[in-house]
Design a protein around this motif. Structure first.
Motif, mmCIF file in Angstrom:
data_model
loop_
_atom_site.group_PDB
_atom_site.id
_atom_site.type_symbol
_atom_site.label_atom_id
_atom_site.label_comp_id
_atom_site.label_asym_id
_atom_site.label_seq_id
_atom_site.Cartn_x
_atom_site.Cartn_y
_atom_site.Cartn_z
ATOM 1 N N LEU A 1 2.636 8.903 -6.085
ATOM 2 C CA LEU A 1 3.107 10.571 -5.756
ATOM 3 C C LEU A 1 4.467 10.743 -6.685
ATOM 4 C CD1 LEU A 1 2.124 10.662 -2.181
ATOM 5 C CD2 LEU A 1 0.935 11.783 -3.901
ATOM 6 N N GLU A 2 5.039 9.692 -7.305
ATOM 7 C CA GLU A 2 6.255 9.697 -7.995
ATOM 8 C C GLU A 2 7.346 10.113 -7.046
ATOM 9 O OE1 GLU A 2 5.550 12.624 -11.402
ATOM 10 O OE2 GLU A 2 4.339 11.146 -12.150
ATOM 11 N N LEU A 3 7.353 9.535 -6.038
ATOM 12 C CA LEU A 3 8.395 9.591 -4.998
ATOM 13 C C LEU A 3 9.425 8.494 -5.069
ATOM 14 C CD1 LEU A 3 6.366 11.027 -2.051
ATOM 15 C CD2 LEU A 3 7.910 12.306 -3.289
ATOM 16 N N ASP A 4 10.622 8.601 -5.262
ATOM 17 C CA ASP A 4 11.563 7.455 -4.984
ATOM 18 C C ASP A 4 11.716 7.007 -3.470
ATOM 19 O OD1 ASP A 4 12.365 7.808 -7.672
ATOM 20 O OD2 ASP A 4 13.970 8.985 -7.145
ATOM 21 N N GLN B 1 0.958 -1.118 0.125
ATOM 22 C CA GLN B 1 0.067 0.083 -0.232
ATOM 23 C C GLN B 1 1.184 1.000 -0.089
ATOM 24 O OE1 GLN B 1 -2.371 0.039 3.828
ATOM 25 N NE2 GLN B 1 -3.551 2.029 2.948
ATOM 26 N N LEU B 2 1.909 1.332 0.875
ATOM 27 C CA LEU B 2 2.846 2.379 0.823
ATOM 28 C C LEU B 2 3.563 2.797 -0.451
ATOM 29 C CD1 LEU B 2 4.303 2.264 4.561
ATOM 30 C CD2 LEU B 2 2.408 3.913 3.551
ATOM 31 N N THR B 3 4.295 1.631 -0.889
ATOM 32 C CA THR B 3 5.004 1.569 -1.945
ATOM 33 C C THR B 3 4.090 1.985 -3.129
ATOM 34 O OG1 THR B 3 5.237 -0.573 -2.358
ATOM 35 C CG2 THR B 3 7.050 0.516 -1.164
ATOM 36 N N GLU B 4 2.978 1.517 -3.299
ATOM 37 C CA GLU B 4 2.100 1.950 -4.436
ATOM 38 C C GLU B 4 1.845 3.406 -4.353
ATOM 39 O OE1 GLU B 4 -1.124 -0.816 -4.457
ATOM 40 O OE2 GLU B 4 0.381 -2.417 -5.249
#
Ligand SMILES: Cc1ncc(COP(=O)(O)O)c(C=O)c1O
Length: 367
Positions: A299-302, A291-294
Motif C-alpha cells: 500500500l506504499e505506507l511507511d 504479513q502486516l509489513t508486506e
C-alpha cells in the motif's frame, strides 16, 4: 466544578485520562454490528488467547473464591524464582505491570523531584509521574526510539526515576543490551532505572539477553515484566518487578494488600509452565508481523519497524482513517496522544484478522 473537586491538586486536575482501546462491545452497540464480526487489534493482546493450562488452573481455583488471595504471592514468587533465578525478596507482584510502574512512582517520586522518559514512550510514565506531583522530563526521540545517551544526560539533581520501555509501545523500537548497559553505567545510583520489558518474549533470540543478570551490578535497576502479552493473560491483570530487595521492600510498602487476585496468581503460575505456548505466540507474531509489513509495503505506507506484537503505520489523517476502519468493524489505536498524529498502531493478529485489517485499511485510506 464541584467545590470538593476544586480542592484536588492542580497536577491531578491537569491529567489527561488514559485512553484504552475501544472495547468490541462499544463498537457493536454504536454501529449495530454483531460482536463476532468485529476485529479488535487495538490493545496489544494475544490473538491466541491463553494457554489451556491457565484455564484449568483458574477453574481449580474457583472453589476458593470466598478467601482472600495470598497477599505475598508465595507460590507465584517461587515459580518466578525458578524461572528467573532470583530470590523471592527480589520480586514485587502487581495487578499488571502497570501497577508496579505506579508503585515505583509512588515510592520514589513526589513534588520537587523529576523523572526522565523519551518522547513517544509508553504513556504511563508521564501519567504516573504527574499523578504524584513530580516533574516529567521528556527527551526527544531519535528515529522514533529512545536516545539513551541524551536521556542519561537529561538526569538532573532532582531526578529520581528514569524510564526505559524496551521494546517501546507504541513505536516498537528497541535499544540493544550494550546501549542499556552503557546508560546504567552513566546514570547516578541514586536514580532508579526502570527497564520495562513488557514485550520481551517477542524479541528474536539474538536480541534477548537475560537482564536479571544486571541486577547484582546495578542495585538501582528495576525490571518489569507482564503476563498480559505473550502469556495472553491481559484480563487477569498480573505482572511483576524484579529488583534489589531493598527497592522491593519500598515498593511493597505502598502496594495495596491483595493487589493480585487468587485467579491471577494461579493462572500466572500455569502460564509460566507452558513455555511452548509462549513460543507459539512468538511464531504467530513473527508471521503476522511479516504479513502486516508486506501489506504496508504493497500500500506504499511507511511504518516504524517494530519488535513488539504491534506496529505503527503512517496513514496521513489518522483520525479519519481510524473512524473509517471502525465503520468497517475494525478497531485499531490512534496514537496522536503519543505525538504521532499521522500513525495508527495495530496489534498483530492471527492471519485472518490481519488480512481483514489490511483489506479494510486499503478501503479506508482515501474513502
Ligand atoms: C510498554 C508497556 N509497559 C507496560 C504495559 C502494562 O501492561 P500490563 O499492565 O497489562 O502488564 C504496557 C501495556 O500495554 C506496555 O505497552
Amino acid at each position: 466544578m464541584l467545590d470538593a473537586c476544586e480542592q484536588s491538586p492542580s497536577y491531578i486536575r491537569a491529567i489527561a485520562t488514559y485512553q484504552p482501546g475501544k472495547p468490541v462491545s462499544d463498537l457493536a452497540r454504536e454501529m449495530g454490528l454483531g460482536e463476532t464480526t468485529i476485529v479488535k487489534l487495538a490493545s496489544n493482546e494475544n490473538p491466541l488467547g491463553a494457554s489451556p493450562l491457565t484455564h484449568a488452573a483458574i477453574s481449580a481455583q474457583l472453589s476458593e473464591l470466598a478467601r482472600y488471595p495470598d497477599g505475598n504471592g508465595f507460590d507465584l514468587k517461587q515459580a518466578l524464582c525458578a524461572h528467573y533465578s532470583v530470590l523471592p525478596e527480589q520480586i514485587v507482584l502487581g495487578s499488571g505491570s502497570n501497577d508496579v510502574l505506579e508503585l515505583v512512582a509512588r515510592a520514589f517520586l513526589a513534588a520537587g523531584t523529576s523523572s526522565v522518559y523519551s518522547q513517544h514512550a509508553f504513556v504511563v510514565y508521564p501519567l504516573a509521574t504527574q499523578a504524584v506531583g513530580a516533574a516529567g522530563i521528556e527527551v526527544p526521540a531519535r528515529a522514533f526510539g529512545h536516545d539513551l545517551p541524551a536521556m542519561a544526560a537529561a538526569v538532573r539533581g532532582d531526578t529520581r526515576v528514569l524510564w526505559i520501555a524496551n521494546p517501546n509501545n507504541p513505536t516498537g523500537t528497541f535499544c540493544p543490551a550494550e546501549q542499556v548497559q552503557d546508560l546504567l553505567a552513566r546514570v547516578p545510583r541514586r536514580v532508579v532505572v526502570v527497564l520495562d520489558e513488557a514485550y520481551n518474549e517477542y524479541l528474536p533470540d539474538a536480541l534477548r539477553v537475560d537482564t536479571t543478570r544486571w541486577l547484582e551490578q546495578h542495585p538501582n535497576l528495576v525490571i518489569t515484566r507482564t503476563f498480559s502479552k505473550a502469556y495472553g493473560l491481559a484480563g487477569l491483570r498480573v505482572g511483576f518487578a524484579l529488583a534489589h530487595a531493598e527497592i522491593c521492600d519500598l515498593l511493597n510498602r505502598v502496594r495495596l494488600p491483595f493487589n493480585v487476585n487468587s485467579l491471577a496468581q494461579a493462572g500466572a503460575q500455569a502460564a509460566l509452565r507452558d513455555q511452548a505456548f509462549v513460543q507459539r505466540s512468538r511464531r504467530v507474531n513473527d508471521e503476522g508481523m511479516r504479513q502486516l509489513t508486506e501489506g504496508f509495503k504493497r500500500l506504499e505506507l511507511d511504518y516504524i519497524p517494530s519488535l513488539g506484537n504491534f506496529v505503527s503505520v503512517c496513514v496521513g489523517d489518522a483520525g479519519a482513517v481510524y473512524q473509517r476502519l471502525l465503520r468497517r468493524g475494525v478497531i485499531v489505536r490512534p496514537v496522536g496522544a503519543y505525538g504521532l498524529p499521522a500513525h495508527l498502531r495495530v496489534t498483530v493478529g492471527v492471519e485472518s484478522e490481519n488480512a481483514r485489517f489490511l483489506q479494510a485499511l486499503e478501503l479506508s485510506l482515501h474513502a
